[in-house]
Design a protein around this motif. Structure first.
Motif, PDB file in Angstrom:
ATOM      1  N   SER A 145       0.850  -1.188   0.000  1.00  0.00           N
ATOM      2  CA  SER A 145       0.000   0.000   0.000  1.00  0.00           C
ATOM      3  C   SER A 145       0.881   1.231   0.000  1.00  0.00           C
ATOM      4  CB  SER A 145      -0.931   0.009   1.208  1.00  0.00           C
ATOM      5  OG  SER A 145      -0.180   0.151   2.385  1.00  0.00           O
ATOM      6  N   LYS A 146       0.356   2.266  -0.643  1.00  0.00           N
ATOM      7  CA  LYS A 146       1.132   3.507  -0.766  1.00  0.00           C
ATOM      8  C   LYS A 146       0.154   4.653  -0.942  1.00  0.00           C
ATOM      9  CE  LYS A 146       4.719   6.115  -1.551  1.00  0.00           C
ATOM     10  NZ  LYS A 146       5.801   6.240  -0.585  1.00  0.00           N
ATOM     11  N   SER A 147       0.314   5.707  -0.152  1.00  0.00           N
ATOM     12  CA  SER A 147      -0.532   6.890  -0.324  1.00  0.00           C
ATOM     13  C   SER A 147       0.345   8.112  -0.485  1.00  0.00           C
ATOM     14  CB  SER A 147      -1.436   7.121   0.876  1.00  0.00           C
ATOM     15  OG  SER A 147      -1.870   5.916   1.404  1.00  0.00           O
ATOM     16  N   TYR A 148      -0.137   9.031  -1.296  1.00  0.00           N
ATOM     17  CA  TYR A 148       0.441  10.356  -1.329  1.00  0.00           C
ATOM     18  C   TYR A 148      -0.571  11.259  -0.654  1.00  0.00           C
ATOM     19  CZ  TYR A 148       3.652   8.286  -4.611  1.00  0.00           C
ATOM     20  OH  TYR A 148       4.591   7.493  -5.183  1.00  0.00           O
ATOM     21  N   ARG A 163      -4.442  11.158  -1.513  1.00  0.00           N
ATOM     22  CA  ARG A 163      -4.976  10.066  -2.315  1.00  0.00           C
ATOM     23  C   ARG A 163      -4.161   8.803  -2.064  1.00  0.00           C
ATOM     24  NH1 ARG A 163      -2.472   9.590  -7.658  1.00  0.00           N
ATOM     25  NH2 ARG A 163      -0.489  10.653  -7.506  1.00  0.00           N
ATOM     26  N   SER A 164      -4.859   7.689  -2.139  1.00  0.00           N
ATOM     27  CA  SER A 164      -4.150   6.444  -1.938  1.00  0.00           C
ATOM     28  C   SER A 164      -3.899   5.804  -3.294  1.00  0.00           C
ATOM     29  CB  SER A 164      -4.961   5.555  -0.992  1.00  0.00           C
ATOM     30  OG  SER A 164      -5.369   4.400  -1.623  1.00  0.00           O
ATOM     31  N   ARG A 207      -3.592  -0.044  -2.824  1.00  0.00           N
ATOM     32  CA  ARG A 207      -4.333  -0.554  -1.676  1.00  0.00           C
ATOM     33  C   ARG A 207      -4.231  -2.066  -1.647  1.00  0.00           C
ATOM     34  NH1 ARG A 207      -9.971   2.592  -2.430  1.00  0.00           N
ATOM     35  NH2 ARG A 207      -9.169   3.374  -4.376  1.00  0.00           N
ATOM     36  N   ASP A 222       4.201   2.268   1.918  1.00  0.00           N
ATOM     37  CA  ASP A 222       3.748   2.585   3.277  1.00  0.00           C
ATOM     38  C   ASP A 222       3.488   1.315   4.065  1.00  0.00           C
ATOM     39  OD1 ASP A 222       3.823   5.198   2.526  1.00  0.00           O
ATOM     40  OD2 ASP A 222       1.689   5.326   2.064  1.00  0.00           O
TER      41      ASP A 222
END
Lengths: 328, 264
Positions: A13-16, A19-20, A23, A59
């Motif tokens: 998972s990675k978000s900026y 916004r993600s 997921r 993340d």
């Protein structure tokens, strides 16, 4: 090492801010296969491969290349992984031969550059500066640089974007040769024709999630379960023949438009139809079979119009199924 | 691939690497540096030409009272030495590195086992080498063409050159680290260059500066550098604050660059 996957991504998972992007993305790439990562722009394809190659820190979740962690085992991963980036760049005035020399020196055991350059058609451009290379040649140089370190796994990101159809086809056979040379390929693309032609398995990414993962053929069959057969009988069909055709278990719908017959049915409807026609001695002219391809499957899987369904994958397929038939 | 015969399929035959890593990177960077001769022009040729022009003007070799007993040429030798370091560290290197980042050159390299910091190392090495070469040429031309004596305290001179170089390249690296793109790097580098050169005395030699200005100048890297170069040339160990000031700049900006350098 026998059972280690070439690439394993688990719960990525990675978000900026705001916004993600990814997921809970999980998938595995087996050694020796060509694995496709497809999806619309912004689906998270590039972010995924950036996490795999260690360029970006996720993340949550993990990525492994041949069991190695790109974050804690940076050098080990770079020794076995070749990367061709979407926007890869070299200094404008660096010449082809010099780029090869530099990237060879980056690796402990590089490959013999001669045959590679010949195969890629770069041998005639060794003294050309990077800025003066055409898009196709830049792409091929980028492939050469990804392979120069004798990687066991290679990531190819949007390899054929911007290439003309001929160059694209040439590149496809290259990808197959790379696989045949024993290198596992993780291919990022938005050309479904490319994924269908090359990939052993495909993961469809949409809105940062994997919405489907299977062989191209299975994806097509899973999503769209129909085939359309059109033909013009040389002699008009008798009512009995028409009844025989309509009675076939695979046939869902039979319509006549002027002298043309259109039959919609199960994926194997053609077999039944030709058998009936042969028994009746009718010759079918202009016979055309429309089979859905990966494009259709992809559109059905990533269709955002039916957003309540699209995320559940196959359920959405039956809905869009009907629509797609209508659209054809 | 227009030939009629199909080329042999891809084969990946291992071979031994031809050259060590750092030397290959430096070789490549040197080639690129020489193909873009701006750095060479401004960092090496321009200060030397300036020295020759200056020395050829009648009267500039005469020792006068207004420059603390130095001739104009003598006063300008340390200033031109500072000029070459400032030009290469602040004007040439930051845009080059920012451009590499902007174009994704560093990002591309960081997917190989090569640590991209090697590129920074090679850049500093090359620009530093050119500046050192320029220093040698300036010193020798001044000596043999215009009779300016060689530094009377050679060790102090070398230490000063090294410290000045470290301070300026640390600042240049910092500019490369935080500049968003080539334009910003260019602009920031140029501003720093002109401010530094002002305090170095390019337009107004230090001897002619008012006391306040000179005191401020002593706290800038090139004010301190030129003062120390002058001292070493005159034959004594540089005055109190010069070395700590230079070392401070090198340390602070070196650490800041390492902390904030972005590869993409």
């Amino acid at each position: 090492m026998a059972n280690v996957e070439a690439v394993r991504v688990e719960g990525l998972s990675k978000s900026y801010p705001g916004r993600s992007v990814l997921r809970d993305v999980s998938f595995g790439v087996d050694v020796g296969e060509i694995f496709g990562l497809v999806g619309p722009n912004g689906a998270g394809k590039t972010t995924t491969v950036e996490c795999v190659s260690g360029l970006r820190r996720p993340d949550g979740g993990s990525a492994r290349v041949l069991g190695l962690d790109p974050r804690t085992q940076r050098d080990e991963v770079r020794r076995v992984l070749g990367v061709q980036l979407q926007q890869s760049a070299l200094p404008d005035k660096l010449r082809v031969a010099e780029a090869i020399e530099l990237y060879s020196a980056c690796h402990r055991a590089p490959v013999e550059p001669g045959p590679l350059l010949t195969r890629l058609g770069l041998d005639a451009h060794l003294r050309t500066p990077y800025a003066k290379l055409s898009g196709g040649l830049r792409q091929r140089l980028s492939i050469a640089l990804a392979l120069i370190g004798a990687p066991r796994v290679v990531i190819l990101d949007e390899l054929t974007t911007g290439l003309d159809p001929q160059a694209r086809r040439n590149t496809w056979s290259l990808v197959e040769e790379i696989r045949d040379a024993g290198v596992t390929v993780l291919l990022v693309t938005h050309f479904m024709e490319e994924a269908e032609r090359l990939c052993d398995r495909v993961a469809v990414l949409d809105g940062g999630r994997i919405v489907a993962l299977d062989t191209p053929q299975a994806l097509i069959e899973r999503v769209i379960r129909h085939q359309i057969v059109r033909f013009r009988p040389r002699t008009p069909l008798t009512p009995e023949m028409r009844a025989d055709l309509a009675a076939l278990p695979q046939v869902r719908e039979l319509t006549e438009i002027d002298d043309r017959i259109v039959i919609t049915g199960a994926p194997d409807v053609l077999t039944g139809v030709t058998a009936v026609l042969a028994r009746a001695g009718v010759i079918a002219e202009n016979l055309r079979v429309d089979s859905p391809d990966l494009d259709d499957a992809y559109l059905a899987l990533t269709d955002t119009d039916t957003d309540s369904n699209s995320e559940t994958g196959t359920d959405a397929a039956t809905d869009t199924d009907v629509r797609r038939v209508g659209r054809r | 691939m227009s030939t009629a015969t199909t080329p042999a399929p891809i084969t990946l035959t291992p071979r031994r690497p031809a050259r060590g890593l750092l030397s290959q990177v430096t070789r490549t960077e040197l080639r690129l540096f020489l193909r873009e001769p701006v750095g060479l022009l401004w960092g090496l040729l321009f200060p030397v030409v300036l020295l020759v022009v200056l020395g050829s003007i009648p009267g500039t070799r005469k020792h006068g009272d207004d420059l603390d007993g130095q001739s104009v040429v003598e006063a300008y030798v340390p200033i031109l030495t500072a000029f070459t370091f400032a030009m290469l560290a602040l004007n040439a290197m930051p845009p080059a590195l920012a451009g590499y980042r902007e174009k994704g050159v560093l990002r591309r390299l960081s997917t190989t086992p090569l640590p991209p910091s090697r590129v920074l190392g090679a850049q500093i090495l090359i620009h530093g080498a050119v500046a050192t070469l320029a220093t040698a040429v300036i010193t020798l031309v001044a000596r043999f063409a215009f009779g300016v004596h060689l530094p009377r305290a050679p060790f102090a001179f070398v230490v000063t050159v090294v410290l000045t170089a470290l301070a300026l390249f640390a600042i240049g690296l910092f500019v490369s680290a935080v500049a968003a793109d080539t334009k910003v790097a260019n602009g920031a580098g140029a501003v720093l260059f002109f401010v530094s050169m002002f305090f170095a005395g390019l337009w107004l030699p230090r001897a002619k500066m008012p006391d306040t200005l000179r005191t401020i100048g002593d706290c800038t890297p090139l004010g301190a550098g030129v003062r120390a170069l002058g001292d070493a040339t005159a034959g004594h160990w540089p005055h109190g604050s010069a070395f700590p000031v230079l070392a401070g700049y090198a340390l602070v900006f070196g650490i800041a660059s390492a902390r904030w350098f972005r590869w993409e």
